[in-house]
Design a protein around this motif. Structure first.
Motif, PDB file in Angstrom:
ATOM      1  N   ILE A   1       0.850  -1.184   0.000  1.00 12.75           N
ATOM      2  CA  ILE A   1       0.000   0.000   0.000  1.00 12.75           C
ATOM      3  C   ILE A   1       0.886   1.234   0.000  1.00 12.75           C
ATOM      4  O   ILE A   1       1.735   1.405   0.873  1.00 12.75           O
ATOM      5  CB  ILE A   1      -0.927   0.013   1.230  1.00 12.75           C
ATOM      6  N   CYS A   2       0.676   2.089  -0.992  1.00 13.01           N
ATOM      7  CA  CYS A   2       1.501   3.280  -1.145  1.00 13.01           C
ATOM      8  C   CYS A   2       0.712   4.338  -1.906  1.00 13.01           C
ATOM      9  O   CYS A   2      -0.186   4.012  -2.701  1.00 13.01           O
ATOM     10  CB  CYS A   2       2.787   2.924  -1.899  1.00 13.01           C
ATOM     11  N   THR A   3       1.010   5.611  -1.661  1.00 13.06           N
ATOM     12  CA  THR A   3       0.327   6.663  -2.412  1.00 13.06           C
ATOM     13  C   THR A   3       0.782   6.699  -3.860  1.00 13.06           C
ATOM     14  O   THR A   3       0.081   7.233  -4.720  1.00 13.06           O
ATOM     15  CB  THR A   3       0.601   8.035  -1.775  1.00 13.06           C
ATOM     16  N   GLN A   4       1.955   6.138  -4.140  1.00 11.36           N
ATOM     17  CA  GLN A   4       2.516   6.163  -5.491  1.00 11.36           C
ATOM     18  C   GLN A   4       2.373   4.788  -6.147  1.00 11.36           C
ATOM     19  O   GLN A   4       2.425   3.768  -5.458  1.00 11.36           O
ATOM     20  CB  GLN A   4       3.998   6.556  -5.450  1.00 11.36           C
ATOM     21  N   PRO A   5       2.201   4.727  -7.467  1.00 13.67           N
ATOM     22  CA  PRO A   5       2.105   3.432  -8.154  1.00 13.67           C
ATOM     23  C   PRO A   5       3.416   2.671  -8.019  1.00 13.67           C
ATOM     24  O   PRO A   5       4.497   3.249  -8.130  1.00 13.67           O
ATOM     25  CB  PRO A   5       1.820   3.821  -9.609  1.00 13.67           C
ATOM     26  N   ALA A   6       3.339   1.371  -7.755  1.00 11.56           N
ATOM     27  CA  ALA A   6       4.560   0.603  -7.456  1.00 11.56           C
ATOM     28  C   ALA A   6       4.524  -0.780  -8.085  1.00 11.56           C
ATOM     29  O   ALA A   6       4.858  -1.779  -7.445  1.00 11.56           O
ATOM     30  CB  ALA A   6       4.742   0.501  -5.950  1.00 11.56           C
ATOM     31  N   SER A   7       4.141  -0.857  -9.368  1.00 10.37           N
ATOM     32  CA  SER A   7       4.065  -2.161 -10.025  1.00 10.37           C
ATOM     33  C   SER A   7       5.424  -2.839 -10.150  1.00 10.37           C
ATOM     34  O   SER A   7       5.516  -4.065 -10.233  1.00 10.37           O
ATOM     35  CB  SER A   7       3.451  -2.005 -11.422  1.00 10.37           C
ATOM     36  N   PHE A   8       6.517  -2.064 -10.138  1.00 11.88           N
ATOM     37  CA  PHE A   8       7.861  -2.641 -10.261  1.00 11.88           C
ATOM     38  C   PHE A   8       8.277  -3.441  -9.031  1.00 11.88           C
ATOM     39  O   PHE A   8       9.301  -4.130  -9.047  1.00 11.88           O
ATOM     40  CB  PHE A   8       8.892  -1.536 -10.527  1.00 11.88           C
ATOM     41  N   LEU A   9       7.486  -3.343  -7.949  1.00 13.39           N
ATOM     42  CA  LEU A   9       7.783  -4.122  -6.745  1.00 13.39           C
ATOM     43  C   LEU A   9       6.983  -5.423  -6.685  1.00 13.39           C
ATOM     44  O   LEU A   9       7.110  -6.177  -5.714  1.00 13.39           O
ATOM     45  CB  LEU A   9       7.478  -3.293  -5.497  1.00 13.39           C
ATOM     46  N   MET A  10       6.196  -5.705  -7.724  1.00 13.75           N
ATOM     47  CA  MET A  10       5.308  -6.855  -7.672  1.00 13.75           C
ATOM     48  C   MET A  10       6.017  -8.185  -7.901  1.00 13.75           C
ATOM     49  O   MET A  10       5.473  -9.238  -7.575  1.00 13.75           O
ATOM     50  CB  MET A  10       4.164  -6.684  -8.677  1.00 13.75           C
ATOM     51  N   ARG A  11       7.202  -8.165  -8.479  1.00 16.65           N
ATOM     52  CA  ARG A  11       7.954  -9.406  -8.640  1.00 16.65           C
ATOM     53  C   ARG A  11       9.440  -9.108  -8.690  1.00 16.65           C
ATOM     54  O   ARG A  11       9.848  -7.982  -9.007  1.00 16.65           O
ATOM     55  CB  ARG A  11       7.510 -10.165  -9.884  1.00 16.65           C
ATOM     56  N   PRO A  12      10.268 -10.118  -8.384  1.00 14.47           N
ATOM     57  CA  PRO A  12      11.717  -9.884  -8.382  1.00 14.47           C
ATOM     58  C   PRO A  12      12.233  -9.567  -9.780  1.00 14.47           C
ATOM     59  O   PRO A  12      11.607  -9.906 -10.802  1.00 14.47           O
ATOM     60  CB  PRO A  12      12.282 -11.213  -7.877  1.00 14.47           C
ATOM     61  N   LEU A  13      13.393  -8.915  -9.824  1.00 10.73           N
ATOM     62  CA  LEU A  13      14.053  -8.695 -11.107  1.00 10.73           C
ATOM     63  C   LEU A  13      14.546 -10.021 -11.664  1.00 10.73           C
ATOM     64  O   LEU A  13      14.981 -10.901 -10.921  1.00 10.73           O
ATOM     65  CB  LEU A  13      15.241  -7.747 -10.933  1.00 10.73           C
ATOM     66  N   TYR A  14      14.490 -10.159 -12.975  1.00 11.74           N
ATOM     67  CA  TYR A  14      14.975 -11.390 -13.594  1.00 11.74           C
ATOM     68  C   TYR A  14      15.423 -11.081 -15.013  1.00 11.74           C
ATOM     69  O   TYR A  14      15.056 -10.062 -15.621  1.00 11.74           O
ATOM     70  CB  TYR A  14      13.887 -12.467 -13.593  1.00 11.74           C
ATOM     71  N   ASP A  15      16.222 -11.972 -15.551  1.00  8.64           N
ATOM     72  CA  ASP A  15      16.745 -11.840 -16.911  1.00  8.64           C
ATOM     73  C   ASP A  15      15.856 -12.657 -17.833  1.00  8.64           C
ATOM     74  O   ASP A  15      15.830 -13.891 -17.766  1.00  8.64           O
ATOM     75  CB  ASP A  15      18.189 -12.347 -16.965  1.00  8.64           C
ATOM     76  N   THR A  16      15.107 -11.986 -18.713  1.00 11.82           N
ATOM     77  CA  THR A  16      14.159 -12.688 -19.577  1.00 11.82           C
ATOM     78  C   THR A  16      14.855 -13.594 -20.590  1.00 11.82           C
ATOM     79  O   THR A  16      14.245 -14.505 -21.136  1.00 11.82           O
ATOM     80  CB  THR A  16      13.285 -11.678 -20.333  1.00 11.82           C
ATOM     81  N   ILE A  17      16.136 -13.324 -20.852  1.00 12.26           N
ATOM     82  CA  ILE A  17      16.865 -14.158 -21.815  1.00 12.26           C
ATOM     83  C   ILE A  17      17.300 -15.469 -21.161  1.00 12.26           C
ATOM     84  O   ILE A  17      17.223 -16.538 -21.764  1.00 12.26           O
ATOM     85  CB  ILE A  17      18.090 -13.397 -22.364  1.00 12.26           C
ATOM     86  N   ARG A  18      17.739 -15.374 -19.915  1.00 15.65           N
ATOM     87  CA  ARG A  18      18.278 -16.554 -19.238  1.00 15.65           C
ATOM     88  C   ARG A  18      17.231 -17.351 -18.461  1.00 15.65           C
ATOM     89  O   ARG A  18      17.483 -18.483 -18.062  1.00 15.65           O
ATOM     90  CB  ARG A  18      19.382 -16.132 -18.265  1.00 15.65           C
ATOM     91  N   ASP A  19      16.084 -16.758 -18.217  1.00 17.72           N
ATOM     92  CA  ASP A  19      15.096 -17.425 -17.371  1.00 17.72           C
ATOM     93  C   ASP A  19      13.699 -17.115 -17.877  1.00 17.72           C
ATOM     94  O   ASP A  19      13.458 -16.094 -18.524  1.00 17.72           O
ATOM     95  CB  ASP A  19      15.244 -16.943 -15.923  1.00 17.72           C
ATOM     96  N   ALA A  20      12.785 -18.033 -17.597  1.00 19.55           N
ATOM     97  CA  ALA A  20      11.388 -17.790 -17.953  1.00 19.55           C
ATOM     98  C   ALA A  20      10.813 -16.728 -17.018  1.00 19.55           C
ATOM     99  O   ALA A  20      11.445 -16.314 -16.058  1.00 19.55           O
ATOM    100  CB  ALA A  20      10.592 -19.094 -17.840  1.00 19.55           C
TER     101      ALA A  20
END
Length: 751
Positions: free
Chosen positions: A528-547
């Motif tokens: 819950i935050c006053t600012q949009p925070a969709s980038f916190l919804m999942r961990p960072l990952y490398d789309t080339i090396r991982d699904a």
């Protein structure tokens, strides 16, 4: 000697004492809980003993608060006597031929209540002296207040039964005095009174210090004696009903502080009601009591399933009315909320805020400060306020200016939110001294009394009462009582909607605060935050090396975009973040299917998981625009997991250890996993990352402040003194170096 022992064994007090253990042992559970609570055994880590031994009323521990608890315990004792009198009357029919049968019963049923009162006074005096730091005179007043309250309710109860006895005698006197009418009582087919198989009584206490031999009642019919008892039973039921009506009245006026009883009083009244209800079930339904309870449960379940009754707690400020607009809670819907386009837009928005934050600093590459604070009830809130005041002093009043993000769990966030609002008011021109110890007193003030009183008098007894937030209406319950008490303790500073913080956070006039809670459906985090925070919804990952990596958090504002999310009360966001199981109700949210949330500590008790993910997302900006990140972690317990190991001390632990192991080591296992995330973050920033920990370490391990929403004077004092520990003083020293903002201060070794 043999005759004495036989007389002792056949005495009414001893036979009654044994009868409690032979029959209806369930009722003894309440006494066991009271004894173990006062002893500091039951819920010791949550400080349940302090609620009884140092009751608080209107913010003070004094004779008035003690007298209220005395009244409550008096009601409990009388409820115990009334209930067992009704249940056991068939075993002592001789009482029907005495004057004031109920009084005689209470005198002979003194063993357990008297033992509890002696035990209570011994522990209460020791607690007041050692924990509340009271003098002899104040302790005397506490004891006197308790005794006056107890005596008052006992006298009122017995006076009521004296009047009931007189009414019964007036009605039966014509029958007993007239031989023909009396003889008519023995109709053909009636059974004679016989002795009980469970109780053999030869002597009973006719008064406090006078023994009397039991009269033979075998010449009476059982039906005639039961007629006398049934009239006493009716009088007893009426008294319990009156007590229940009183609780309903308290529930209606609970918003008035005068009706916010000490927590111990609320708990004890609840026990008194449970004893009365369980006794009534057993007496009227006999062997059908358990099937009847099952049927009642099934009926309530059907009513709840079809929406006829709704005991669930709501998030105050959200729109629950239009069910058609409720968002779908599914993997596909949540993945859409954190699509690449949404993530990039939200990141760009936050970078704009970061740039505004940087522009307010006094260095071209300032140190970025993040604050984490752990869960832990009032002890964490109090320790957090103490630490933030010291840090603000060391930074010459610029702590909030140099801090970009605050996150954490439960009690720690209460203290951090209060300090942030105080700093905001000061920046707006209010005459506030952020280092004033009054604010420590405010945030450490009791939160339990109104909560438990509401649970008993409002949640269980009184009809639903409603209040509004904006245009939306909600039911008052113990969640509402908690928020109102927190609002009162913090002088109204936290009584705001989230939208009232939006502009100041966007303009970087105050740190952004992330409130976390855990979705019980799947364990995901609700951010819950006053600012949009969709980038916190999942961990960072490398789309080339991982699904694709599945999401493990939900952006509250994005999910409930149609439910007016920023209308949510800040007090409610804090409560959702601090929803300790059972103490506070789970908060149900308007989604499809409906989800509910609990305490943030179930997932991230230290707030570190969210903070490190934030650093990982913005690492490029951080490397380019700052000299590094300093994570200020405020903890209500030691690091490393060495304190309070789970040790087996009894043979029963062999059976319980597999079940309790996970619960006992939950926070320690969180720390082990988060340390791995911390090391990855340090590696990502190339050494431009430091964590400073401030730990509440009590002077004596066995005297640590309890994890609850109430603290004793000794506990408050111990929390303040923990600031001076060697570990914390070293962290303060390092902070002083980092606050200067020199790049070298982060890259060099700290030794």
């Amino acid at each position: 000697m043999k005759a004495f022992l036989r007389g002792l064994y056949c005495s009414f007090p001893l036979q009654l004492f044994l009868l409690h253990f032979k029959k209806f042992q369930v009722l003894l559970i309440f006494w066991f809980i009271l004894f173990s609570t006062v002893n500091g055994t039951f819920m010791k880590s949550f400080g349940a003993d302090s609620l009884y031994l140092a009751p608080e009323y209107l913010g003070k521990v004094n004779a008035i608060s003690a007298s209220i608890v005395g009244v409550a315990i008096g009601i409990f004792i009388m409820s115990w006597n009334i209930t067992t009198f009704i249940l056991f009357s068939r075993h002592f029919r001789f009482l029907a031929t005495t004057s004031n049968p109920f009084l005689k019963y209470c005198i002979n049923n003194f063993a357990i209540p008297f033992a509890f009162l002696i035990f209570y006074f011994i522990n209460a005096v020791a607690f007041a002296r050692d924990k509340e730091l009271m003098g002899t005179w104040d302790i005397f007043l506490l004891v006197l207040g308790f005794l006056l309250g107890l005596t008052f309710i006992v006298i009122i109860s017995l006076f009521y039964f004296f009047r009931a006895d007189k009414t019964i005698i007036r009605r039966l006197a014509p029958v007993i005095s007239n031989p023909q009418l009396f003889k008519a009582q023995f109709r053909k087919g009636e059974t004679r009174a016989t002795e009980s198989r469970l109780v053999k009584v030869e002597w009973y206490l006719n008064s406090l210090f006078k023994l009397k031999k039991v009269r033979d009642v075998s010449h009476y019919s059982r039906e005639f004696l039961e007629t006398i008892f049934s009239r006493h039973h009716f009088a007893a039921v009426i008294s319990i009903f009156v007590a229940f009506i009183f609780l309903i009245c308290v529930g209606f006026w609970l918003d008035n502080p005068l009706f916010q009883l000490p927590a111990a009083a609320g708990i004890t009244l609840f026990f008194a009601i449970l004893i009365a209800v369980s006794g009534a079930f057993t007496y009227f339904l006999q062997s059908w009591s358990i099937p009847a309870m099952v049927i009642v449960f099934l009926i309530l379940n059907v009513l709840y399933r079809y929406g006829i009754i709704d005991p669930t707690n709501k998030a105050y400020g959200l729109d629950y009315a239009i069910k058609e607009d409720r968002p779908e809670y599914s993997q596909e819907a949540l993945m859409a909320l954190c699509s690449p386009s949404h993530v990039e837009a939200d990141k760009a928005h936050w970078i704009e805020i970061l740039e505004k934050w940087k522009a307010k600093q006094d260095s071209p590459k300032p140190v970025l400060f993040l604050i984490n604070t752990s869960g832990g009830g009032n002890r964490s809130a109090t320790f957090t306020m103490n630490v933030l005041q010291r840090l603000d002093s060391l930074s010459n009043g610029e702590l909030m200016k140099k801090t970009f993000l605050i996150t954490g769990a439960s009690g720690g966030m209460l203290g951090a939110a209060y300090f942030r609002e105080l700093a905001r008011e000061k920046d707006n021109g209010k005459p506030i001294d952020l280092r004033n110890k009054q604010y420590v007193d405010d945030i450490s003030s009791d939160l339990l009394n109104s909560l438990f009183t509401s649970f008993v008098a409002r949640d269980l007894a009184a009809p639903a009462q409603r209040f509004t937030v904006g245009k939306f209406e909600y039911v008052k319950d113990r969640g509402y009582a908690f928020e109102e008490k927190l609002n009162s303790n913090t002088k109204g500073l936290l009584n705001k909607q989230l939208r009232e913080q939006y502009n100041d956070e966007v303009q970087s006039k105050m740190p952004i605060m992330l409130f976390n809670s855990v979705i019980t459906r799947d364990g995901r985090k609700m951010i819950i935050c006053t600012q949009p925070a969709s980038f916190l919804m999942r961990p960072l990952y490398d789309t080339i090396r991982d699904a694709d990596v599945d999401i493990d958090a939900v952006d509250y504002q994005a999910l409930f975009a149609k439910q007016d999310p920023l209308n949510l009360r800040m007090l409610t966001a804090l409560r959702m973040n601090a929803t300790f199981p059972y103490v506070l109700p789970n908060v149900w949210l308007p989604s499809t299917p409906v989800i509910d949330v609990m305490d943030a500590g179930l997932r991230d008790n230290f707030g570190q998981e969210t903070a490190t993910r934030f650093v990982q997302v913005f690492d490029d900006w951080i490397k380019e625009n700052t000299s590094g990140v300093v994570l200020l972690q405020i903890r209500d317990r030691k690091m490393g997991g060495w304190d309070h190991p789970y040790e087996s001390g009894a043979i029963t632990d062999i059976a319980t250890k597999p079940m309790l192991l996970l619960q006992y080591n939950w926070f320690k296992m969180q720390e082990y996993g988060q340390n791995e995330m911390l090391s990855l973050t340090q590696e990502l920033l190339g050494g431009h990352f430091r964590r400073l920990t401030f730990q509440y370490i009590p002077k004596k391990e066995d005297a640590a402040a309890a994890l609850n929403f109430r603290l004793s004077k000794r506990e408050k004092q111990d929390i303040g003194e923990a600031m001076e520990s060697d570990i914390n003083m070293e962290s303060f020293r390092k902070f002083t170096g980092y606050i200067k903002g020199h790049p070298a201060s982060l890259t060099k070794q700290d030794e």
